[in-house]
Design a protein around this motif. Structure first.
Motif, PDB file in Angstrom:
ATOM      1  N   ILE A 253      -2.674 -18.301  -4.012  1.00 16.51           N
ATOM      2  CA  ILE A 253      -3.398 -18.109  -5.267  1.00 16.51           C
ATOM      3  C   ILE A 253      -2.837 -16.869  -5.949  1.00 16.51           C
ATOM      4  N   HIS A 254      -2.660 -16.946  -7.266  1.00 17.31           N
ATOM      5  CA  HIS A 254      -2.105 -15.836  -8.042  1.00 17.31           C
ATOM      6  C   HIS A 254      -2.904 -14.549  -7.832  1.00 17.31           C
ATOM      7  N   ASP A 255      -2.173 -13.437  -7.714  1.00 11.20           N
ATOM      8  CA  ASP A 255      -2.751 -12.090  -7.591  1.00 11.20           C
ATOM      9  C   ASP A 255      -3.686 -11.949  -6.388  1.00 11.20           C
ATOM     10  N   THR A 256      -3.327 -12.587  -5.288  1.00 11.67           N
ATOM     11  CA  THR A 256      -4.123 -12.524  -4.066  1.00 11.67           C
ATOM     12  C   THR A 256      -3.269 -11.953  -2.930  1.00 11.67           C
TER      13      THR A 256
ATOM     14  N   GLY B  81       0.261  -5.433  13.984  1.00 12.40           N
ATOM     15  CA  GLY B  81       1.585  -5.987  13.752  1.00 12.40           C
ATOM     16  C   GLY B  81       1.668  -6.868  12.517  1.00 12.40           C
ATOM     17  N   MET B  82       0.560  -7.034  11.815  1.00 13.25           N
ATOM     18  CA  MET B  82       0.526  -7.856  10.609  1.00 13.25           C
ATOM     19  C   MET B  82       1.142  -7.089   9.434  1.00 13.25           C
ATOM     20  N   VAL B  83       1.707  -7.836   8.493  1.00 16.13           N
ATOM     21  CA  VAL B  83       2.214  -7.251   7.257  1.00 16.13           C
ATOM     22  C   VAL B  83       1.445  -7.886   6.106  1.00 16.13           C
ATOM     23  N   THR B  84       0.891  -7.044   5.240  1.00 16.20           N
ATOM     24  CA  THR B  84       0.150  -7.523   4.081  1.00 16.20           C
ATOM     25  C   THR B  84       0.939  -7.221   2.819  1.00 16.20           C
ATOM     26  N   PHE B  85       0.998  -8.215   1.941  1.00 13.44           N
ATOM     27  CA  PHE B  85       1.629  -8.047   0.636  1.00 13.44           C
ATOM     28  C   PHE B  85       0.535  -8.125  -0.414  1.00 13.44           C
ATOM     29  N   ASP B  86       0.424  -7.076  -1.218  1.00 15.95           N
ATOM     30  CA  ASP B  86      -0.547  -7.025  -2.314  1.00 15.95           C
ATOM     31  C   ASP B  86       0.253  -7.070  -3.613  1.00 15.95           C
ATOM     32  N   PRO B  87       0.312  -8.243  -4.262  1.00 19.07           N
ATOM     33  CA  PRO B  87       1.152  -8.377  -5.447  1.00 19.07           C
ATOM     34  C   PRO B  87       0.571  -7.676  -6.672  1.00 19.07           C
ATOM     35  N   LEU B  88       1.460  -7.293  -7.567  1.00 22.20           N
ATOM     36  CA  LEU B  88       1.033  -6.811  -8.866  1.00 22.20           C
ATOM     37  C   LEU B  88       0.417  -7.990  -9.629  1.00 22.20           C
ATOM     38  N   PRO B  89      -0.543  -7.732 -10.525  1.00 18.97           N
ATOM     39  CA  PRO B  89      -1.142  -8.826 -11.285  1.00 18.97           C
ATOM     40  C   PRO B  89      -0.108  -9.631 -12.093  1.00 18.97           C
ATOM     41  N   THR B  90       1.009  -9.012 -12.407  1.00 16.99           N
ATOM     42  CA  THR B  90       2.040  -9.682 -13.208  1.00 16.99           C
ATOM     43  C   THR B  90       3.082 -10.417 -12.361  1.00 16.99           C
ATOM     44  N   PHE B  91       3.012 -10.294 -11.036  1.00 17.83           N
ATOM     45  CA  PHE B  91       4.018 -10.903 -10.159  1.00 17.83           C
ATOM     46  C   PHE B  91       3.727 -12.399  -9.997  1.00 17.83           C
ATOM     47  N   THR B  92       4.756 -13.227 -10.188  1.00 20.13           N
ATOM     48  CA  THR B  92       4.575 -14.674 -10.066  1.00 20.13           C
ATOM     49  C   THR B  92       5.502 -15.311  -9.038  1.00 20.13           C
TER      50      THR B  92
END
Length: 71
Positions: free
Chosen positions: A4-7, A58-69
């Motif tokens: 889902i976008h921006d999640t 050991g988990m990696v979390t990616f928090d995208p910018l609101p503009t990242f698609t």
């Protein structure tokens, strides 16, 4: 991978690894990201977002910018 976008998204880079010799373990605290050649636990990528390696799980979390698609 589709989300889902921006999640924020969490992945387990150790999920497909196996320890070496019998009795060996994979240490979640060893997970690092690379900023060039420098190992880090937080990495900000311009235009994408922030990656964080959790050294407990050991988990990696990616928090995208609101503009990242996507890349």
């Amino acid at each position: 991978m589709t989300t889902i976008h921006d999640t924020p998204l969490a992945i387990s880079p150790l999920a497909n690894d196996v320890p070496g010799p019998p009795g060996s373990v994979i240490a979640p605290g060893s997970v690092r990201l690379l900023a060039g050649i420098i190992p880090v636990t937080t990495l900000v990528v311009v235009g994408q977002g922030t990656y964080v390696a959790n050294t407990t799980t050991g988990m990696v979390t990616f928090d995208p910018l609101p503009t990242f698609t996507g890349a």
